[in-house]
Design an enzyme around this catalytic site. Structure first.
Site: not given
Length: 271
Positions: A2-3, A92, A110, A149
């Protein structure tokens, strides 16, 4: 994983249930889910404390309990939601917290997701970069800090100590929007394109939040609706298809060990 838009959506989804409430118990099925505290710590520092706020910092969901913060990181497959009763048939569920007559459930196939306890926000602030949907993420800021950068721009966008919350999907989409090749060196990109990138980052993240995130991974939230921003993706996951802007063929490569999608026809690499 997820972002920012997905985490923001989950944050708002659980916030409406948790504000002003108190956790009365914690049941843990997968002990590693508690990263830096124990059930005993929960009993002494979190239990029966009023939840004063629920908000997002980077990809962390934070519950403000006054003297401490409880942080939740969904990682790859974490699902955080509120239910009236626990479904024992679900294999889960890593942990759940009881409050009022409901439960906050953390389900994680997971098992990479983690819960944290922090004394305050300072520790996270010292590790995490600027939030891309705040006024601090200004045009001047991105111009100045990309020029400082000499890094591949996609890798730089994925660096959570630079800008936080942007992951693979939205980095690809923002770079496509700005017509920037993902391997371009940040200091060599024109100011015009950097400003377009700034616009693209804000646009794709804001629009995705409005639509509830992409949900193109093993990921859901709440039970009212699921995100549909996947319908608006222009380049991510579109390898082999034609670019919706220039009709060029979309390619997939790897940048920073992440699958990366781009159109070499309109995202030309700076030589």
């Amino acid at each position: 994983m997820p972002e920012l838009p997905e985490v923001e959506t989950v944050t708002q989804s659980v916030k409406k249930h948790l504000m002003g409430k108190q956790f009365r118990s914690l049941d843990v099925n997968w002990q590693k889910t508690l990263h830096n505290f124990t059930i005993s710590d929960f009993d002494s520092s979190i239990k029966n404390k009023v939840i004063k706020n629920v908000y997002r910092r980077a990809k962390y969901i934070l519950l403000d309990l006054g003297e401490v913060l409880m942080g939740i990181h969904l990682r790859m497959t974490g699902k955080l939601y509120v239910v009236d009763s626990i479904d024992r048939s679900k294999k889960h569920i890593s942990l759940y917290l009881a409050f009022g007559d409901k439960y906050l459930v953390f389900e994680d196939t997971r098992k990479f997701g983690r819960f944290y306890m922090f004394d305050g926000i300072d520790y996270l602030n010292s590790k995490l970069g600027i939030e891309p949907l705040t006024k601090d993420f200004s045009k001047n800021w991105i111009l100045e800090n990309t020029k400082k950068r000499n890094r591949q721009i996609k890798s730089l966008l994925l660096d959570q100590s630079f800008v936080c919350g942007i992951g693979n999907i939205y980095a690809d989409e923002a770079l496509w929007y700005a017509r920037i090749h993902p391997l371009s060196i940040s200091s060599q990109i024109s100011g015009k394109k950097i400003l377009k990138l700034h616009e693209g980052i804000v646009k794709v993240l804001s629009e995705s939040i409005k639509k509830g995130g992409t949900t193109i991974r093993d990921y859901t939230y709440d039970f009212a609706y699921v995100g549909n921003y996947a319908l608006n993706l222009n380049v991510f996951g579109k390898q082999g298809e034609n670019c919706p802007r220039c009709e060029g063929l979309i390619f997939k490569t790897k940048v920073a060990q992440r699958g990366t999608h781009y159109c070499p026809k309109c995202q030309v690499k700076i030589s």
